[in-house]
Design a protein around this motif. Sequence first.
Motif, mmCIF file in Angstrom:
data_model
loop_
_atom_site.group_PDB
_atom_site.id
_atom_site.type_symbol
_atom_site.label_atom_id
_atom_site.label_comp_id
_atom_site.label_asym_id
_atom_site.label_seq_id
_atom_site.Cartn_x
_atom_site.Cartn_y
_atom_site.Cartn_z
ATOM 1 N N VAL A 135 21.959 -28.095 27.546
ATOM 2 C CA VAL A 135 20.868 -29.047 27.730
ATOM 3 C C VAL A 135 20.062 -29.098 26.441
ATOM 4 O O VAL A 135 19.850 -28.067 25.790
ATOM 5 N N GLY A 137 16.804 -31.487 24.195
ATOM 6 C CA GLY A 137 15.776 -32.521 24.237
ATOM 7 C C GLY A 137 14.939 -32.505 22.976
ATOM 8 O O GLY A 137 14.929 -31.538 22.210
ATOM 9 N N ALA A 145 13.645 -30.105 28.784
ATOM 10 C CA ALA A 145 14.842 -29.287 28.634
ATOM 11 C C ALA A 145 14.517 -27.803 28.778
ATOM 12 O O ALA A 145 15.235 -27.056 29.445
ATOM 13 N N CYS A 161 20.557 -23.919 25.702
ATOM 14 C CA CYS A 161 19.411 -24.840 25.637
ATOM 15 C C CYS A 161 18.970 -25.008 24.183
ATOM 16 O O CYS A 161 18.668 -24.021 23.505
ATOM 17 N N VAL A 163 16.202 -27.156 21.911
ATOM 18 C CA VAL A 163 15.014 -28.017 21.986
ATOM 19 C C VAL A 163 14.476 -28.267 20.581
ATOM 20 O O VAL A 163 14.260 -27.338 19.809
#
Length: 325
Positions: A135, A137, A145, A161, A163
């Motif tokens: 994920v 963002g 996220a 993740c 970000v």
Amino acid sequence: MVIACFIQGAYLLELDRQEKRDERTGLAPQWWRPFKYRLLQQLVDERDGSIYGAVLEWDHQAALSDYIPFRPTRAPAAVVALRGTLLRAPTFRRDVVDDLRCLAWDSLKGSVRFPGALAALRDVARRFGAGNVCVGGHSLGAGFALQVGKALAKEGVNVECHVFNPPSVSLAMSLRVLGETAGELWGRARAWIPFVGFQPAPDSSGGNSESEAMASLAQAGMARWIPYLYINTNDYICCHYTSDAAGGRVTVAVPVDNRGWAGNGAGKAGVATMLMVSKGPTKFLAAHGLEQWWADDVELQVALSDSKLIGRQLRSLYAARIAGR
């Protein structure tokens, strides 16, 4: 970074919708097709029809057509990409409401978009396996996220993740910091005040700092969800992640393979991996922009972060894991 390109595609999905561009004329697919991915799902805000994210999956047929029989080792099977704020009328109000929600409460769980993003991430993790899902963002999307990744980690599902320029300023966090600072100052003041009577026994645990607790979790193999934060210190929206990092331990340039995926060596021993720009944009708009992260001339360094801000954001996750030991 490939994930940044996918997030750019999420931005362009909404712009394609606003400009009424179809699949043939749309700009968004150009940001994932070269990497052999295809669109699996659009994340749509049902209130106004705006697109705030995209779910992409590895396109095996497209890869085979270019004589790529296998997915690269570090390439995820599926990616959930979440865009940030668009300053355009059709979606401006919804985006800014979530910006203000994050600023006021340091949380996006009250947003209509939060359960949609979480459900999409949970679905692909179940379908492809958590170890094959990522994920990512940017800006407001980075806030989503980080929080949906944390929510899924609380369920015991750890997905990668990434970000970019995550928001680091909120009124709620500032008030908590003031409260913690006041408590610390009061504790120091009490140490100087003579007191006759019961004296509390010394802590036999050898220290009660939050960083020590997280370090022990890491050694026990419990701190497995380690987000990657991409920070430009000239961006005052995300710079507070580094403002209180203890010692600012910047070590080596980030290991990246030939397709732009972050290397395996980053962040395994810490609570979060922070990748900071050592050479890149210095003016705010460019420093907060997404395009810097795929620029050829950008130089990054990895800091094993002791940031208090990251510790506060992940506190409930680690508290839950300590209780479940």
